[in-house]
Design a protein around this motif. Structure first.
Motif, PDB file in Angstrom:
ATOM      1  N   ALA A 278      -9.176  -1.628  -2.255  1.00  0.00           N
ATOM      2  CA  ALA A 278      -9.551  -2.998  -1.906  1.00  0.00           C
ATOM      3  C   ALA A 278      -8.457  -3.630  -1.035  1.00  0.00           C
ATOM      4  O   ALA A 278      -8.748  -4.349  -0.077  1.00  0.00           O
ATOM      5  N   GLY A 279      -7.218  -3.346  -1.362  1.00  0.00           N
ATOM      6  CA  GLY A 279      -6.109  -3.834  -0.549  1.00  0.00           C
ATOM      7  C   GLY A 279      -6.126  -3.224   0.839  1.00  0.00           C
ATOM      8  O   GLY A 279      -5.805  -3.884   1.832  1.00  0.00           O
ATOM      9  N   GLU A 280      -6.516  -1.968   0.912  1.00  0.00           N
ATOM     10  CA  GLU A 280      -6.609  -1.287   2.199  1.00  0.00           C
ATOM     11  C   GLU A 280      -7.708  -1.906   3.059  1.00  0.00           C
ATOM     12  O   GLU A 280      -7.532  -2.105   4.265  1.00  0.00           O
ATOM     13  N   ARG A 281      -8.812  -2.263   2.427  1.00  0.00           N
ATOM     14  CA  ARG A 281      -9.891  -2.916   3.158  1.00  0.00           C
ATOM     15  C   ARG A 281      -9.432  -4.282   3.667  1.00  0.00           C
ATOM     16  O   ARG A 281      -9.713  -4.662   4.806  1.00  0.00           O
ATOM     17  N   GLY A 282      -8.716  -5.014   2.833  1.00  0.00           N
ATOM     18  CA  GLY A 282      -8.195  -6.307   3.250  1.00  0.00           C
ATOM     19  C   GLY A 282      -7.235  -6.176   4.418  1.00  0.00           C
ATOM     20  O   GLY A 282      -7.240  -6.996   5.344  1.00  0.00           O
TER      21      GLY A 282
ATOM     22  N   ASN B  50      -7.263  -3.789   6.683  1.00  0.00           N
ATOM     23  CA  ASN B  50      -8.055  -3.480   7.873  1.00  0.00           C
ATOM     24  C   ASN B  50      -8.726  -4.725   8.445  1.00  0.00           C
ATOM     25  O   ASN B  50      -8.815  -4.895   9.660  1.00  0.00           O
ATOM     26  N   LYS B  51      -9.203  -5.609   7.567  1.00  0.00           N
ATOM     27  CA  LYS B  51      -9.820  -6.853   8.029  1.00  0.00           C
ATOM     28  C   LYS B  51      -8.794  -7.736   8.730  1.00  0.00           C
ATOM     29  O   LYS B  51      -9.091  -8.357   9.755  1.00  0.00           O
ATOM     30  N   LEU B  52      -7.588  -7.812   8.183  1.00  0.00           N
ATOM     31  CA  LEU B  52      -6.540  -8.623   8.801  1.00  0.00           C
ATOM     32  C   LEU B  52      -6.131  -8.064  10.161  1.00  0.00           C
ATOM     33  O   LEU B  52      -5.892  -8.820  11.106  1.00  0.00           O
ATOM     34  N   VAL B  53      -6.039  -6.754  10.265  1.00  0.00           N
ATOM     35  CA  VAL B  53      -5.673  -6.137  11.533  1.00  0.00           C
ATOM     36  C   VAL B  53      -6.739  -6.435  12.592  1.00  0.00           C
ATOM     37  O   VAL B  53      -6.419  -6.773  13.732  1.00  0.00           O
ATOM     38  N   GLY B  54      -8.001  -6.369  12.199  1.00  0.00           N
ATOM     39  CA  GLY B  54      -9.086  -6.688  13.125  1.00  0.00           C
ATOM     40  C   GLY B  54      -9.068  -8.143  13.551  1.00  0.00           C
ATOM     41  O   GLY B  54      -9.289  -8.471  14.728  1.00  0.00           O
ATOM     42  N   GLN B  55      -8.803  -9.027  12.610  1.00  0.00           N
ATOM     43  CA  GLN B  55      -8.740 -10.451  12.917  1.00  0.00           C
ATOM     44  C   GLN B  55      -7.596 -10.747  13.884  1.00  0.00           C
ATOM     45  O   GLN B  55      -7.752 -11.502  14.852  1.00  0.00           O
ATOM     46  N   ARG B  56      -6.438 -10.127  13.632  1.00  0.00           N
ATOM     47  CA  ARG B  56      -5.300 -10.325  14.528  1.00  0.00           C
ATOM     48  C   ARG B  56      -5.605  -9.778  15.918  1.00  0.00           C
ATOM     49  O   ARG B  56      -5.247 -10.377  16.927  1.00  0.00           O
ATOM     50  N   LYS B  57      -6.285  -8.647  15.971  1.00  0.00           N
ATOM     51  CA  LYS B  57      -6.646  -8.049  17.251  1.00  0.00           C
ATOM     52  C   LYS B  57      -7.549  -8.984  18.060  1.00  0.00           C
ATOM     53  O   LYS B  57      -7.357  -9.166  19.265  1.00  0.00           O
ATOM     54  N   ARG B  58      -8.532  -9.592  17.392  1.00  0.00           N
ATOM     55  CA  ARG B  58      -9.423 -10.531  18.076  1.00  0.00           C
ATOM     56  C   ARG B  58      -8.670 -11.767  18.559  1.00  0.00           C
ATOM     57  O   ARG B  58      -8.886 -12.254  19.675  1.00  0.00           O
TER      58      ARG B  58
ATOM     59  N   LEU C 157       0.812  -1.216   0.000  1.00  0.00           N
ATOM     60  CA  LEU C 157       0.000   0.000   0.000  1.00  0.00           C
ATOM     61  C   LEU C 157       0.847   1.269   0.000  1.00  0.00           C
ATOM     62  O   LEU C 157       0.374   2.318  -0.429  1.00  0.00           O
ATOM     63  N   LYS C 158       2.087   1.170   0.455  1.00  0.00           N
ATOM     64  CA  LYS C 158       2.969   2.331   0.350  1.00  0.00           C
ATOM     65  C   LYS C 158       3.289   2.628  -1.110  1.00  0.00           C
ATOM     66  O   LYS C 158       3.384   3.781  -1.512  1.00  0.00           O
ATOM     67  N   ALA C 159       3.431   1.574  -1.905  1.00  0.00           N
ATOM     68  CA  ALA C 159       3.735   1.749  -3.320  1.00  0.00           C
ATOM     69  C   ALA C 159       2.474   1.999  -4.146  1.00  0.00           C
ATOM     70  O   ALA C 159       2.556   2.574  -5.235  1.00  0.00           O
ATOM     71  N   ASN C 160       1.320   1.558  -3.663  1.00  0.00           N
ATOM     72  CA  ASN C 160       0.056   1.683  -4.394  1.00  0.00           C
ATOM     73  C   ASN C 160      -0.999   2.320  -3.494  1.00  0.00           C
ATOM     74  O   ASN C 160      -1.894   1.636  -2.994  1.00  0.00           O
TER      75      ASN C 160
END
Length: 89
Positions: free
Chosen positions: A51-55, A57-65, A43-46
């Motif tokens: 859609a990648g940003e949403r993915g 965010n979903k991964l960060v939430g999953q890891r948090k849980r 995401l730094k390069a793009n």
């Protein structure tokens, strides 16, 4: 997939409790962390890849849980995982 089979096996080897352990919370957190690192660099390069940003965010939430569950169920393993992965918690 971002991680090759060898990379996945190496990460699982560090965090698994037995040879057949592939789904414990500590292993899942480690694998998700590697995916988060890859997506962050992508995401730094793009910056317009929403859609990648949403993915991400979903991964960060999953890891948090998963980390919350791990903290509640096995605090010693939680501290070990956060220290090895250098997570701020």
């Amino acid at each position: 997939m971002v991680l090759s089979v060898n990379d996945r096996k190496e990460i699982m080897g560090k965090f698994q409790t037995s040879a057949a352990d592939t789904g414990s919370p500590s292993v899942q957190v480690a694998l998700i962390t590697e995916r988060i690192k890859y997506l962050s660099e992508h995401l730094k390069a793009n910056p317009k890849d929403y859609a990648g940003e949403r993915g991400l965010n979903k991964l960060v939430g999953q890891r948090k849980r998963l980390l919350a569950y791990l903290k509640k169920s096995d605090f010693a393993k939680y501290t070990q995982v956060t220290k090895e992965l250098k997570l701020r918690k």
